[in-house]
Write an enzyme that holds these catalytic residues in place. Sequence first.
Site, mmCIF file in Angstrom:
data_model
loop_
_atom_site.group_PDB
_atom_site.id
_atom_site.type_symbol
_atom_site.label_atom_id
_atom_site.label_comp_id
_atom_site.label_asym_id
_atom_site.label_seq_id
_atom_site.Cartn_x
_atom_site.Cartn_y
_atom_site.Cartn_z
ATOM 1 N N ASN A 10 18.254 0.935 19.440
ATOM 2 C CA ASN A 10 18.080 2.376 19.606
ATOM 3 C C ASN A 10 17.033 2.565 20.693
ATOM 4 O OD1 ASN A 10 17.241 5.109 19.292
ATOM 5 N ND2 ASN A 10 15.936 4.561 17.564
ATOM 6 N N LYS A 12 15.656 5.306 21.706
ATOM 7 C CA LYS A 12 14.776 6.443 21.447
ATOM 8 C C LYS A 12 14.815 7.419 22.633
ATOM 9 C CE LYS A 12 12.042 3.587 18.372
ATOM 10 N NZ LYS A 12 10.707 3.289 17.819
ATOM 11 N N HIS A 96 15.724 7.419 10.368
ATOM 12 C CA HIS A 96 14.729 6.613 11.072
ATOM 13 C C HIS A 96 13.333 7.112 10.713
ATOM 14 C CE1 HIS A 96 12.302 5.017 14.392
ATOM 15 N NE2 HIS A 96 13.245 4.108 14.533
ATOM 16 N N GLU A 98 10.737 7.717 12.341
ATOM 17 C CA GLU A 98 10.191 8.784 13.179
ATOM 18 C C GLU A 98 10.784 10.133 12.799
ATOM 19 O OE1 GLU A 98 9.540 5.603 16.772
ATOM 20 O OE2 GLU A 98 11.193 7.039 16.897
ATOM 21 N N GLU A 168 13.405 -1.199 8.208
ATOM 22 C CA GLU A 168 12.418 -1.084 9.270
ATOM 23 C C GLU A 168 11.077 -0.677 8.669
ATOM 24 O OE1 GLU A 168 14.259 0.029 13.395
ATOM 25 O OE2 GLU A 168 14.476 1.731 12.047
ATOM 26 N N GLY A 174 7.584 0.359 16.790
ATOM 27 C CA GLY A 174 6.839 1.062 17.827
ATOM 28 C C GLY A 174 5.971 0.135 18.652
ATOM 29 N N SER A 214 9.808 -4.637 15.616
ATOM 30 C CA SER A 214 9.177 -5.552 16.573
ATOM 31 C C SER A 214 9.906 -6.887 16.649
ATOM 32 C CB SER A 214 7.698 -5.756 16.232
ATOM 33 O OG SER A 214 6.984 -4.540 16.337
#
Length: 262
Positions: A10, A12, A96, A98, A168, A174, A214
């Site tokens: 993804n 983003k 997700h 976020e 995740e 991030g 990550s």
Amino acid sequence: MAKMCCLGSNNKMTMTIRETVDYLRALDSLTAQLPRESLRLFFIPSFTALSAASACAGGIDLGAQNMCWEERGQFTGEVSPLMLREVGVSIVEIGHSERRHIFGETDEMANRKVLCALSHGFTPLLCVGETAEQRACGIADEILRIQLIRGLRGVSAADAGRLMVAYEPVWAIGAGGTPAAPDYAGEKHAVLRQTLCALFGPAGAEIPLLYGGSVNLENCGPLALLPEVDGLFIGRSAWEPAGFYRIIQTVLPIFKIKNGPC
């Protein structure tokens, strides 16, 4: 039949339309010779790039980063499943971290989106994960179970085979994320698998479970070796085609041994 291994990314809010097109053309060229019988490669660009991306994705499935649970209506800023179908999307990313922690989306909202995605023929990719605080409090397993049970409420065992789930951990994703240690990721994937089997019976054992957080060239192999990891949901390490391809080359032999030929 070999279990499906799923590898995707993804991007983003990072690539323009032109950058997305260039990326997909390069990645499709690099991966054109890979067998697709038990391998699903996917990429989830920004909404504005989806139409152009669908013309050059080749053997790469396209996903959307979000979706409204309604087809039409007064929902300013939302994107309808009808619109996504029109531009060739096959996967919808839902829940997700976020979306949950920046934009306030709840498990109930994720559930409505999962059901809507299934009703429109998409593959819902439900993302789950605990925060650093929840991990420190020792409630990570409970959080993961709750997110799955609430997020998949009303999904039938017959539809379970159309799902994907990505673990995740919020603290691992991030720019400042720290990858989960393989043993920790393995424990959480086992919790997710147990929960899916409790929800769907034997069908729960076949739902692809992806690790995301990550992922890079150094840790992708140990993560792929974990028994309940069926694929990887890769962030910035996959945002350059050659980098993504190196990860694919690293993990495919592992998944072939685990699951049968990809």
